[in-house]
Design an enzyme around this catalytic site. Structure first.
Site, PDB file in Angstrom:
ATOM      1  N   HIS A   9      -7.344  -6.071   0.762  1.00  0.00           N
ATOM      2  CA  HIS A   9      -6.159  -5.253   1.065  1.00  0.00           C
ATOM      3  C   HIS A   9      -5.417  -5.754   2.316  1.00  0.00           C
ATOM      4  O   HIS A   9      -4.443  -5.141   2.739  1.00  0.00           O
ATOM      5  CB  HIS A   9      -6.626  -3.803   1.284  1.00  0.00           C
ATOM      6  CG  HIS A   9      -5.557  -2.757   1.124  1.00  0.00           C
ATOM      7  ND1 HIS A   9      -4.961  -2.482  -0.086  1.00  0.00           N
ATOM      8  CD2 HIS A   9      -4.961  -1.916   2.018  1.00  0.00           C
ATOM      9  CE1 HIS A   9      -4.060  -1.523   0.073  1.00  0.00           C
ATOM     10  NE2 HIS A   9      -4.033  -1.162   1.347  1.00  0.00           N
TER      11      HIS A   9
ATOM     12  N   SER B 298       0.835  -1.190   0.000  1.00  0.00           N
ATOM     13  CA  SER B 298       0.000   0.000   0.000  1.00  0.00           C
ATOM     14  C   SER B 298       0.885   1.260   0.000  1.00  0.00           C
ATOM     15  O   SER B 298       1.667   1.445  -0.933  1.00  0.00           O
ATOM     16  CB  SER B 298      -0.971  -0.063   1.187  1.00  0.00           C
ATOM     17  OG  SER B 298      -2.019   0.860   1.034  1.00  0.00           O
TER      18      SER B 298
ATOM     19  N   ASP C  37      -9.959  -5.562  -3.503  1.00  0.00           N
ATOM     20  CA  ASP C  37      -9.352  -4.565  -2.616  1.00  0.00           C
ATOM     21  C   ASP C  37     -10.237  -3.322  -2.588  1.00  0.00           C
ATOM     22  O   ASP C  37     -10.512  -2.718  -3.624  1.00  0.00           O
ATOM     23  CB  ASP C  37      -7.958  -4.238  -3.170  1.00  0.00           C
ATOM     24  CG  ASP C  37      -7.133  -3.356  -2.251  1.00  0.00           C
ATOM     25  OD1 ASP C  37      -7.702  -2.410  -1.659  1.00  0.00           O
ATOM     26  OD2 ASP C  37      -5.923  -3.583  -2.169  1.00  0.00           O
TER      27      ASP C  37
END
Lengths: 279, 279
Positions: B257, B148, B224
């Site tokens: 995620h 991320s 995600d």
């Protein structure tokens, strides 16, 4: 019946999911986690490993930190992780980390105010498997494992219910709770001062009296800070030797009490259970 | 020099350790974690994978949740996980989770009050490797990965310093921060309103301008929740296609995620880096 799916994450081709439900045994809402391997989504009823966590844990510690999904996905085993005690504002508690919420010790409490909610033995052994087998594509083959207080729970439930589980394993279990500070405090609080009532929750005592023997595997780090005072694997080993119980106890040089220790050996435990679950 | 070992746990035959030290680049005390594989204790200088974590994380999230030690132990790779920002009472902060502490975005801030401490680019690229290579049995072979915000960091550091790293990988990276809410907020805050200064921290822009190309691997879950608004892998893919950059981007069906996604594919990333680190 309240039964709510509160999270879902794909993991190693299977799914990690958390649910809440109203527990009759515990008289409160409970959360648990389940890992369903890919085989469960391909029409197969998979066996279940119940994992019991240690002091202060919830359903999340093992699922997030043990790295168990990889081998569970390969072997086609579901894993169910309950919480470690009843929860909620109405539930009796204690300021200590080793009593009350997060510290149910997998017993059925008999003493007020604890007996109203603290029935973790019945919850894990009876209510939860019934729910799991109704709601998920799993078989009735069950194994049990756990860590520290949860290792104690796994040994106690497995030794007392050899018809329910194919195999037992534990990491750094509290092996002789009648004779260690954590265990004596919890057993006296939940069961009262009569030590005869404690014996049904003492793995070393139960192993010495086990008529039906199912295989047991224990791993213990020799750098575990709780080893000498709280865990006492020597008591379990003595009971196994006396009864010729099929216990394998591995002392692991340099390992501590953390989830890094569990992660290092969880694949061995999953393969051990798989061999018995798939018989 | 302050340099303190604050925890040690054996893991897969190697050791997970946390240290604190005084950072010159960041002008505060910092904590990092290192996983040293068994080979590092057998006289071998092992290569290092630097792992950059995402928003709100510390050095602990990856080490506890990614299940990376098993493959790192097999492959003989050390892993270093820095914190995600400077820390401490003197460090400027913001109430948002996506700015200030836990959200350093791996940039060298130029704007007051941020520029006094927020120099994460220099910390990760220059100061930390120097310290690691002085204090541990590691070689000068380095690779970089992250998740991320940390995937953004890994891509930016790797693309700008192809002589420092053998290979780059990322999970769900913020691929085009100039054009997403998280990135634009952070870049404007730390670098000011002149968008020309943001380009040196935008992976898609950097990939389009990369003269020296080192291999890059990206995994992205298609479930995600941040995919469309924040992550924008399509911008990175377009840049790679335009420049014929050696990028492999795997879209993973059903993955979100979380660290369950990272755990599912971290072994692939470690093997990818091992192939380049051991050349």
């Amino acid at each position: 019946m309240s039964f709510e799916n509160i999270s879902s994450s794909k993991s190693f081709g299977g799914w990690h999911k958390q649910f809440t439900h109203q527990s009759g045994a515990l008289n409160c809402e409970m959360r648990f986690a389940i890992y369903l391997p890919p085989q469960a989504f391909a029409g197969e009823k998979v066996p279940v490993l119940y994992w019991l966590s240690g002091l202060t844990c919830t359903d999340e510690n093992f699922m997030q930190k043990a790295g168990a999904h990889r081998a569970a996905a390969e072997l086609g085993i579901a894993i169910v992780a309950p919480d470690t005690s009843p929860r909620g504002e109405a539930v009796a508690d204690d300021p200590g980390y080793d009593l009350g919420t997060g510290a149910g010790f997998y017993v059925n409490a008999t003493q007020a105010p604890w007996n109203r909610h603290y029935q973790m033995y019945d919850y894990v052994c009876l209510e939860l498997p019934k729910l799991i087998e109704e709601m998920f594509p799993v078989s009735r083959k069950r194994a049990i494992s756990g860590h520290s207080m949860g290792g104690h729970g796994a040994l106690v439930l497995g030794l007392r219910n050899p018809e329910v589980y194919t195999s037992i394993s534990a990491f750094a279990p509290i092996s002789n709770p009648m004779n260690c500070p954590w265990g004596a405090k919890a057993l006296e609080t939940y069961l009262g001062p009569d030590r005869a009532t404690w014996e049904q929750y003492d793995a070393s005592r139960l192993m010495r009296n086990a008529d039906v023997q199912i295989p047991a595997l224990v791993d213990q780090g020799d750098a575990d800070q709780f080893l000498a005072e709280q865990l006492m694997p020597e008591a379990l080993l003595a009971a196994a030797r006396e009864k010729n119980y099929p216990l394998t106890l591995n002392m692991r040089e340099g390992y501590d009490h953390s989830y890094y220790f569990i992660a290092s050996f969880i694949e061995d435990h999953l393969r051990f259970h798989a061999a018995h679950l798939n018989k």
